[in-house]
Scaffold this motif. Structure first.
Motif, mmCIF file in Angstrom:
data_model
loop_
_atom_site.group_PDB
_atom_site.id
_atom_site.type_symbol
_atom_site.label_atom_id
_atom_site.label_comp_id
_atom_site.label_asym_id
_atom_site.label_seq_id
_atom_site.Cartn_x
_atom_site.Cartn_y
_atom_site.Cartn_z
ATOM 1 N N MET A 41 1.734 -0.558 -17.549
ATOM 2 C CA MET A 41 3.079 -0.290 -17.043
ATOM 3 C C MET A 41 3.036 0.774 -15.948
ATOM 4 O O MET A 41 3.693 0.639 -14.914
ATOM 5 N N GLU A 42 2.246 1.818 -16.161
ATOM 6 C CA GLU A 42 2.119 2.867 -15.150
ATOM 7 C C GLU A 42 1.460 2.318 -13.889
ATOM 8 O O GLU A 42 1.887 2.619 -12.773
ATOM 9 N N LEU A 43 0.427 1.495 -14.058
ATOM 10 C CA LEU A 43 -0.269 0.912 -12.911
ATOM 11 C C LEU A 43 0.694 0.059 -12.085
ATOM 12 O O LEU A 43 0.760 0.198 -10.865
ATOM 13 N N LEU A 44 1.459 -0.802 -12.733
ATOM 14 C CA LEU A 44 2.385 -1.683 -12.021
ATOM 15 C C LEU A 44 3.470 -0.885 -11.295
ATOM 16 O O LEU A 44 3.934 -1.285 -10.230
ATOM 17 N N ALA A 45 3.843 0.255 -11.859
ATOM 18 C CA ALA A 45 4.843 1.111 -11.211
ATOM 19 C C ALA A 45 4.286 1.793 -9.965
ATOM 20 O O ALA A 45 5.047 2.285 -9.137
ATOM 21 N N ASN A 46 2.963 1.820 -9.845
ATOM 22 C CA ASN A 46 2.315 2.511 -8.726
ATOM 23 C C ASN A 46 1.602 1.556 -7.782
ATOM 24 O O ASN A 46 0.593 1.913 -7.176
ATOM 25 N N LYS A 47 2.127 0.327 -7.663
ATOM 26 C CA LYS A 47 1.559 -0.636 -6.715
ATOM 27 C C LYS A 47 1.858 -0.157 -5.295
ATOM 28 O O LYS A 47 2.970 0.268 -5.001
ATOM 29 N N LEU A 48 0.855 -0.188 -4.455
ATOM 30 C CA LEU A 48 1.019 0.230 -3.078
ATOM 31 C C LEU A 48 1.499 -0.949 -2.234
ATOM 32 O O LEU A 48 1.150 -2.095 -2.496
ATOM 33 N N ALA A 49 2.285 -0.657 -1.224
ATOM 34 C CA ALA A 49 2.786 -1.701 -0.330
ATOM 35 C C ALA A 49 1.621 -2.384 0.363
ATOM 36 O O ALA A 49 0.600 -1.749 0.637
ATOM 37 N N SER A 50 1.758 -3.646 0.677
ATOM 38 C CA SER A 50 0.708 -4.400 1.361
ATOM 39 C C SER A 50 0.354 -3.731 2.672
ATOM 40 O O SER A 50 1.235 -3.307 3.423
ATOM 41 N N GLY A 51 -0.940 -3.645 2.930
ATOM 42 C CA GLY A 51 -1.420 -3.090 4.186
ATOM 43 C C GLY A 51 -1.380 -1.572 4.225
ATOM 44 O O GLY A 51 -1.702 -0.976 5.242
ATOM 45 N N THR A 52 -0.982 -0.941 3.137
ATOM 46 C CA THR A 52 -0.920 0.510 3.097
ATOM 47 C C THR A 52 -2.143 1.048 2.370
ATOM 48 O O THR A 52 -2.472 0.585 1.290
ATOM 49 N N PHE A 68 -3.382 -0.303 -5.840
ATOM 50 C CA PHE A 68 -2.595 0.520 -6.744
ATOM 51 C C PHE A 68 -3.074 1.960 -6.668
ATOM 52 O O PHE A 68 -4.252 2.213 -6.412
ATOM 53 N N ASN A 69 -2.146 2.884 -6.923
ATOM 54 C CA ASN A 69 -2.515 4.282 -7.066
ATOM 55 C C ASN A 69 -2.658 4.531 -8.563
ATOM 56 O O ASN A 69 -1.721 4.293 -9.330
ATOM 57 N N HIS A 70 -3.834 4.979 -8.991
ATOM 58 C CA HIS A 70 -4.091 5.230 -10.413
ATOM 59 C C HIS A 70 -4.992 6.442 -10.530
ATOM 60 O O HIS A 70 -6.019 6.523 -9.857
#
Length: 95
Positions: free
Chosen positions: A81-92, A18-20
């Motif tokens: 909610m903010e964390l879940l919105a900023n989930k990074l794609a697998s392998g990225t 995740f991006n946080h």
């Protein structure tokens, strides 16, 4: 949704990135009893961690806690909610 079902669904995200706060984190653990997620720095940078008495005890990844639930009953925290919105794609990975 019952808390138990929600916790099981969130646990399925362990290992996700995740991006946080402008930084990449990996979901390390879900502490259901405390109602928090533990995010860890996925890099190999170790920081000194303290024991329960605040004394340096070991080196490990930097971690932060994210509350699962909001202050109002039956709500999720804004942080989650903010964390879940900023989930990074697998392998990225973003640095």
């Amino acid at each position: 949704m019952q808390d138990r079902d929600f916790i099981l669904r969130i646990r399925s995200l362990i290992g996700s990135h995740f991006n946080h706060l402008g930084k990449e984190w990996v979901l390390h653990e879900v502490l259901a009893d405390e109602g928090v997620l533990v995010l860890a720095d996925p890099s190999n940078k170790a920081v000194i961690q303290t024991n329960l008495f605040g004394e340096p005890s070991r080196k490990g990844p930097e971690t932060i806690l994210i509350p699962l639930f909001g202050k109002v009953p039956d709500t999720l925290s804004d942080e989650l909610m903010e964390l879940l919105a900023n989930k990074l794609a697998s392998g990225t990975t973003h640095h």
